[in-house]
Design an enzyme around this catalytic site. Structure first.
Site, PDB file in Angstrom:
ATOM      1  N   HIS A 146      -0.367   5.694   3.072  1.00 12.77           N
ATOM      2  CA  HIS A 146      -1.527   5.291   2.266  1.00 12.77           C
ATOM      3  C   HIS A 146      -2.371   4.344   3.125  1.00 12.77           C
ATOM      4  O   HIS A 146      -1.837   3.619   3.957  1.00 12.77           O
ATOM      5  CB  HIS A 146      -0.989   4.564   1.032  1.00 12.77           C
ATOM      6  N   ASP A 223       7.078   0.825   1.465  1.00 17.05           N
ATOM      7  CA  ASP A 223       6.030   0.916   0.453  1.00 17.05           C
ATOM      8  C   ASP A 223       6.623   1.733  -0.698  1.00 17.05           C
ATOM      9  O   ASP A 223       6.751   2.953  -0.603  1.00 17.05           O
ATOM     10  CB  ASP A 223       4.800   1.593   1.061  1.00 17.05           C
ATOM     11  N   GLN A 226       5.181   4.531  -5.073  1.00 18.79           N
ATOM     12  CA  GLN A 226       5.387   5.810  -5.779  1.00 18.79           C
ATOM     13  C   GLN A 226       6.852   6.092  -6.075  1.00 18.79           C
ATOM     14  O   GLN A 226       7.160   7.098  -6.709  1.00 18.79           O
ATOM     15  CB  GLN A 226       4.817   6.972  -4.943  1.00 18.79           C
ATOM     16  N   LYS A 249       1.123   0.813 -11.336  1.00 19.67           N
ATOM     17  CA  LYS A 249       1.758   2.134 -11.219  1.00 19.67           C
ATOM     18  C   LYS A 249       3.044   2.193 -12.040  1.00 19.67           C
ATOM     19  O   LYS A 249       3.674   3.228 -12.165  1.00 19.67           O
ATOM     20  CB  LYS A 249       2.086   2.418  -9.746  1.00 19.67           C
ATOM     21  N   CYS A 391      -6.470   8.295  -0.698  1.00 16.16           N
ATOM     22  CA  CYS A 391      -6.164   7.194   0.221  1.00 16.16           C
ATOM     23  C   CYS A 391      -5.208   7.611   1.334  1.00 16.16           C
ATOM     24  O   CYS A 391      -4.433   6.799   1.843  1.00 16.16           O
ATOM     25  CB  CYS A 391      -5.620   5.965  -0.520  1.00 16.16           C
TER      26      CYS A 391
HETATM   27  C1  LIG Z   1      -1.146   2.965  -5.016  1.00 14.34           C
HETATM   28  C2  LIG Z   1      -0.505   2.925  -3.685  1.00 14.34           C
HETATM   29  C3  LIG Z   1      -0.708   1.850  -2.823  1.00 14.34           C
HETATM   30  C4  LIG Z   1      -1.675   0.732  -3.126  1.00 14.34           C
HETATM   31  O1  LIG Z   1      -1.292   0.034  -4.246  1.00 14.34           O
HETATM   32  P1  LIG Z   1      -2.283  -1.080  -4.864  1.00 14.34           P
HETATM   33  O2  LIG Z   1      -1.405  -1.827  -5.783  1.00 14.34           O
HETATM   34  O3  LIG Z   1      -3.347  -0.322  -5.569  1.00 14.34           O
HETATM   35  O4  LIG Z   1      -2.774  -1.916  -3.772  1.00 14.34           O
HETATM   36  C5  LIG Z   1      -0.039   1.837  -1.629  1.00 14.34           C
HETATM   37  N1  LIG Z   1       0.794   2.820  -1.299  1.00 14.34           N
HETATM   38  C6  LIG Z   1       1.013   3.878  -2.087  1.00 14.34           C
HETATM   39  C7  LIG Z   1       1.975   4.932  -1.664  1.00 14.34           C
HETATM   40  C8  LIG Z   1       0.366   3.963  -3.307  1.00 14.34           C
HETATM   41  O5  LIG Z   1       0.584   5.024  -4.087  1.00 14.34           O
END
Ligand SMILES: *Cc1c(COP(=O)(O)O)cnc(C)c1O
Length: 436
Positions: A146, A223, A226, A249, A391
């Site tokens: 992302h 990260d 998801q 999320k 993104c």
């Molecule tokens: C949504 C997302 C982000 C960014 O998250 P925010 O809280 O909107 O900054 C980063 N990495 C992944 C894989 C995402 O799906």
């Protein structure tokens, strides 16, 4: 299917919750908690939300927690000589403990609240990165990241002279572990990667990446944006060093996210932002820092949002992440079967046959058609999907695509919604072919 005897997910509300009912169909179980999903779109068609990977909807238990906080406890945290401040602080710190428990962290001091996952990654890049990386040191990312896990490192590289590398993909659109292994060396100081890709949907083998990175003396940042809403995520089991997540999320409010890091790392890291809340003693020319995690939380935090996120984590835990994952796997298989049956549709990332634990989403292209046109026509039928680069521009560029369409599911998604989406998509494709 295991049973649950949990009562209301949010203790601050006296109203009963549908989670007391035990049913294998999680959509039937949870739909009454999501008033937004009950609305109709244009022409009286039911609204179908298939954009959970962009943001989740919020159950009424989360909205009730926010309302309760502002109705009863609103005050600034950590400064209070009074009862409201004591209660606000208690709720805020309870949210931190719930976050720690949710990800299997050793203690709540390891949870730093941020505005979102992007800020959490920027915090690591600025604080840890600037203190530890110099010219020639390497940060290893992947091509599927992302933008939030690409741009902060690009900024860091410009400031420190560190070098960015990117692990590639296999034929099936999964992380190429051999390529990643080959790119790790004694110069590698950090491997930072997504656990579940928001475009490919692949689940990356974090434990194996951690083993390779640690053997070379590198740290690992995960990260988990998801993965947290869909799988059991446990930092002790993963063995990683940093992990970031995002409240919005996870059925929680926007403006709220977190960084988890090992306590020793956080202790050694300099502050990120300066201001109130993060200090011990302030003089006109110097200051000393507050204890963890407050050292990294300058200014008045998002108190209500933190409490709302805590309620969201309670809600998810009451359902159970194993059950969520099992239910969403069924939905994902259905989504893929329906999409694969439509001529000209190409799905990015591994199929559920290739990777049974893959994420509950499908990013796809349709031969000869633009994703934006497809999404716009579906929207007019009441169906919300995403179109664009999600993104992940470098990933799309790698595949030679300007963008893709993406349908992403949640535990509130019904099999009927997937069928209706597939039927409308077929109709949309036929219409666009005839009119182009
Ligand atoms: C949504 C997302 C982000 C960014 O998250 P925010 O809280 O909107 O900054 C980063 N990495 C992944 C894989 C995402 O799906």
């Amino acid at each position: 299917m295991t049973t649950t005897t949990s009562t209301a997910a949010v203790t601050t509300t006296a109203s009963p919750t549908s989670l007391e009912v035990v049913a294998p169909d999680l959509a039937a179980l949870t739909r009454p908690d999501f008033p937004l999903l009950a609305q109709t779109a244009c022409l009286g068609q039911p609204l179908i939300y298939l954009d959970y990977a962009a943001t989740s909807q919020k159950p009424r238990q989360v909205l009730a927690a926010l309302q309760h906080y502002y109705d009863h406890d609103n005050a600034n945290v950590h400064r209070g000589a009074h009862q409201l401040s004591a209660r606000a602080t208690e709720g805020f710190e309870a949210a931190r403990s719930k976050t720690a428990t949710f990800i299997g962290a050793a203690n709540a001091r390891e949870i730093v609240f941020t505005r979102n996952a992007s800020e959490a990654i920027n915090l690591v890049a600025r604080s840890w990165g600037e203190a530890n990386l110099g010219p020639g040191d390497e940060v290893l990312l992947t091509v599927m990241e992302h933008h939030s896990n690409l741009v902060p490192w690009q900024l860091l590289a410009a400031r420190t002279g560190c070098v960015l590398r990117h692990a590639g993909l296999t034929e099936s659109g999964e992380l190429d572990l051999e390529d990643l292994r080959g790119q790790i060396s004694e110069r590698t100081k950090l491997v930072s990667l997504v656990q579940v890709s928001n475009t490919l949907g692949c689940l990356n083998p974090i434990e194996q990446v951690v083993a390779l990175a640690h053997a070379a003396g590198a740290l690992v940042l995960v990260d988990a944006c998801q993965s947290l809403p869909h799988l059991v995520v446990n930092v002790a089991q993963l063995g990683c060093d940093f992990l970031v997540g995002s409240s919005h999320k996870l059925c929680g409010p926007t403006g709220m996210g977190f960084l988890w890091a090992r306590e020793a790392l956080l202790e050694a890291m300099p502050p990120f932002l300066g201001g109130g809340e993060m200090i011990q003693d302030v003089y006109l020319d110097h200051s000393s820092w507050a204890e963890l995690p407050h050292k990294f939380e300058a200014g008045t935090p998002a108190i209500g949002e933190a409490i709302g996120m805590g309620a969201a984590l309670d809600y998810l835990s009451a359902i159970g992440l194993e059950r969520i994952h099992a239910w969403e796997q069924l939905l994902t298989r259905q989504l893929f079967a329906r999409l694969q049956a439509i001529e000209g549709v190409r799905i990015l990332g591994p199929t559920p046959e290739q990777q049974p634990d893959r994420g509950a989403l499908a990013a796809f292209t349709v031969d000869g058609l633009h994703a934006n046109d497809i999404a716009a026509l579906l929207d007019s039928a009441g169906i919300c999907i995403r179109s664009g680069h999600h993104c992940t521009q470098p990933l799309h560029r790698l595949y030679g695509l300007p963008g893709s369409a993406r349908a992403s599911l949640g535990f509130t998604t019904t099999p009927e919604e997937i069928d209706r989406f597939a039927e409308e998509l077929e109709g949309t494709i036929t219409f666009l072919r005839e009119h182009s």
